[in-house]
Motif scaffolding. Structure first.
Motif, mmCIF file in Angstrom:
data_model
loop_
_atom_site.group_PDB
_atom_site.id
_atom_site.type_symbol
_atom_site.label_atom_id
_atom_site.label_comp_id
_atom_site.label_asym_id
_atom_site.label_seq_id
_atom_site.Cartn_x
_atom_site.Cartn_y
_atom_site.Cartn_z
ATOM 1 N N GLU A 52 0.859 -1.198 0.000
ATOM 2 C CA GLU A 52 0.000 0.000 0.000
ATOM 3 C C GLU A 52 0.883 1.232 0.000
ATOM 4 O OE1 GLU A 52 -2.885 -0.055 3.145
ATOM 5 O OE2 GLU A 52 -4.312 -0.902 1.723
ATOM 6 N N GLU B 296 -0.816 7.565 2.437
ATOM 7 C CA GLU B 296 -2.210 8.033 2.431
ATOM 8 C C GLU B 296 -2.353 9.223 1.486
ATOM 9 O OE1 GLU B 296 -4.672 7.906 6.225
ATOM 10 O OE2 GLU B 296 -4.464 10.055 5.836
ATOM 11 N N ASP C 182 -7.533 12.161 -0.221
ATOM 12 C CA ASP C 182 -8.881 11.692 0.124
ATOM 13 C C ASP C 182 -8.853 10.534 1.124
ATOM 14 O OD1 ASP C 182 -7.946 9.584 -1.320
ATOM 15 O OD2 ASP C 182 -9.409 9.682 -2.932
ATOM 16 N N LYS C 183 -7.711 10.376 1.804
ATOM 17 C CA LYS C 183 -7.513 9.360 2.863
ATOM 18 C C LYS C 183 -7.426 7.921 2.334
ATOM 19 C CE LYS C 183 -7.785 12.485 6.073
ATOM 20 N NZ LYS C 183 -6.495 13.025 6.433
ATOM 21 N N SER C 184 -7.492 7.742 1.005
ATOM 22 C CA SER C 184 -7.378 6.379 0.469
ATOM 23 C C SER C 184 -5.888 6.041 0.274
ATOM 24 C CB SER C 184 -8.117 6.277 -0.863
ATOM 25 O OG SER C 184 -7.463 7.091 -1.804
ATOM 26 N N ARG C 185 -5.603 4.786 0.012
ATOM 27 C CA ARG C 185 -4.235 4.349 -0.285
ATOM 28 C C ARG C 185 -4.270 3.501 -1.549
ATOM 29 N NH1 ARG C 185 -0.492 4.459 4.179
ATOM 30 N NH2 ARG C 185 -1.562 5.157 6.060
ATOM 31 N N LEU C 186 -3.305 3.728 -2.451
ATOM 32 C CA LEU C 186 -3.245 2.924 -3.681
ATOM 33 C C LEU C 186 -2.446 1.648 -3.410
ATOM 34 C CD1 LEU C 186 -2.473 5.774 -6.238
ATOM 35 C CD2 LEU C 186 -4.645 4.564 -5.956
ATOM 36 N N ARG C 187 -2.703 0.646 -4.234
ATOM 37 C CA ARG C 187 -1.980 -0.630 -4.076
ATOM 38 C C ARG C 187 -1.005 -0.817 -5.258
ATOM 39 N NH1 ARG C 187 -4.240 -4.344 -0.792
ATOM 40 N NH2 ARG C 187 -4.263 -6.086 -2.239
#
Ligand SMILES: NC(=O)C1=CN([C@@H]2O[C@H](COP(=O)(O)OP(=O)(O)OC[C@H]3O[C@@H](n4cnc5c(N)ncnc54)[C@H](OP(=O)(O)O)[C@@H]3O)[C@@H](O)[C@H]2O)C=CC1
Ligand SMILES: CC(C)CCC[C@@H](C)[C@H]1CC=C2C3=C(CC[C@@]21C)[C@@]1(C)CC[C@H](O)C[C@@H]1CC3
Length: 418
Positions: A86, A89, A92-97
């Protein structure tokens, strides 16, 4: 269309004028180096031996080879990975994989090339094609950056990079507007940063070594050293691939011409300069001096790897027994900064190790030409500038704690000097 964002971010690289100048200067420098490396006098600061015409630069075969290479590396990227990591952060608080299979791509490429060579693939013809290949890679990078710029026009504001969205077309094209351009799970910036360019670089080096063996009966010791050192560097980058997810290129910079050209053209064609020089200017090198150069490379690698691993281990798990005893400073963000161990010696010990290795890569080429030292000189300028950019970002992120860190660790890269 997303509105220009981050227009208050300070302009870097000398603003639009600097970006325009670099877009011209970088490809011109690359072609200059390619031409001079094969010329008799090999003078870095002299004029090129001649100006190549379009018929020498443009070859549909070179473009086809370049696109096939990108296609092969993309296919290897899509193979099942031993791990999926991952990233940091996002806004938008998401995490890319991200797939961690770069080293696997290197090994599979080596196997495919080995099979190809034993089936008659003329790898030693590659050095003769460097000029049209570099032209094809530059063209590909330019068209790719245009497509990335257009793609960013459709991206939501949250997907844009902090820099690269000034509203000035040239500046934004150079720096890149979108932070993590992707199609489905295929991440273009992450893919380009580590695979086609770095693996292409060691392949060009290998082709130069094979051609030297064909010309002179066997590769020279100097050529072996340059190939070995640079293979170690590329293998290390791919083995520790996950670490690239915390670099400013991935976290902060957009994906534009600078990184596309840097990754696809600049790295393979200028980082292989020492091997190019050695093919046309063989250098005598005895074992005692070679051993000393190996020692310099080993010291550089020890510092580079030690510093990078210490920081990565600490960032992953500060209570890991390998770093738990190190002294730290608390920051308002909740993250801590190391002030002992490698990061207590200078503020960028990994750059110091990298620079020592850069010197070791040039030394096998002797001391009578400046040309093989181009990488060391360029890299010093790149790291000094990069260190300055990183400091600015850290000052903003950590405020007073960063000032305290600078007070405790006053030198940036070289102890007692800089
Ligand atoms: N060959 C080439 O062309 C290039 C090679 N490189 C190499 O790539 C590697 C990565 O370099 P780069 O991405 O520039 O940056 P670094 O790996 O040096 O990372 C810098 C970041 O580390 C963190 N940090 C800084 N000081 C401390 C500390 N005391 N304690 C803990 N964390 C700290 C900060 O991020 P945070 O606090 O957010 O974690 C900072 O932003 C280096 O080894 C470099 O030499 C880089 C560029 C080009
Ligand atoms: C030519 C331009 C002025 C700048 C182009 C910069 C790129 C060539 C470099 C930016 C950051 C890079 C990193 C690496 C290679 C060079 C580029 C792409 C590494 C992958 C090299 C190996 C290290 O172990 C990690 C590096 C991360 C950053």
């Amino acid at each position: 269309m997303a509105p220009p964002q981050g227009s208050r971010a300070p302009l870097e690289f000398g603003g639009p004028l600097g970006a325009a100048a670099l877009m011209l200067l970088l490809p011109v420098t690359m072609f200059h180096l390619l031409l001079v490396a094969r010329s008799g006098p090999a003078r870095l600061l002299g004029p090129p031996p001649y100006l190549p015409g379009l018929e020498e630069l443009w070859s549909p075969w070179a473009l086809l080879l370049c696109l096939t290479w990108l296609g092969l590396q993309a296919a290897l990227y899509l193979l099942p990975a031993r791990k999926v990591a991952e990233g940091q952060e996002l806004k938008d608080k998401s995490r890319l994989r991200y797939p961690i299979n770069g080293f696997q791509a290197l090994v599979l490429t080596a196997l495919l090339v080995g099979l190809g060579v034993s089936a008659g693939l003329p790898l030693s013809a590659l050095p003769e094609m460097l000029l049209p290949l570099a032209f094809a890679a530059t063209l590909t990078a330019f068209i790719f950056s245009l497509l990335l710029y257009l793609k960013a026009l459709l991206a939501p504001a949250s997907a844009l990079a902090p820099g690269g969205n000034s509203g000035n077309l040239i500046y934004d094209f150079f720096l890149g507007r979108e932070l993590n351009p992707r199609i489905c799970s295929f991440d273009f910036k992450y893919f380009c940063e580590l695979r086609p360019g770095l693996i292409g670089w060691v392949l060009i080096n290998l082709a130069l070594l094979i051609q030297e063996a064909e010309l002179r009966g066997s590769p020279s010791l100097a050529m072996w050293l340059v190939n070995g050192f640079q293979l170690l560097y590329v293998g290390d980058a791919l083995w520790y691939e996950e670490a690239v997810l915390t670099t400013m290129d991935i976290i902060h910079d957009g994906f534009g011409f600078m990184l596309a050209f840097g990754d696809l053209a600049w790295v393979p064609f200028t980082y292989s300069l020492q091997a190019q020089f050695l093919l046309y200017h063989p250098q005598p090198l005895g074992w005692p001096l070679a051993s000393f150069i190996c020692l310099i490379n080993a010291v550089g690698y020890y510092i580079f790897r030690g510093a990078n691993s210490q920081k990565n281990t600490f960032r992953k798990n500060p209570s890991d027994p390998r770093v738990a005893d190190l002294e730290t400073i608390s920051t308002a963000t909740g993250r801590r900064l190391l002030v002992s161990g490698w990061w207590g010696m200078v503020r960028h010990p990994n750059y110091l190790g990298d620079l020592i290795m850069a010197l070791a890569w040039s030394l096998p080429c002797g001391v009578f030409h400046l040309l093989p030292y181009f990488y060391f000189l360029y890299f010093t300028a790149l790291l000094v500038h990069r260190e300055d950019r990183d400091e600015r970002q850290c000052r903003q992120k950590y405020g007073l704690a960063w000032h305290e860190y600078c007070r405790r660790v006053p030198y940036r890269i070289v102890p007692y000097i800089y």
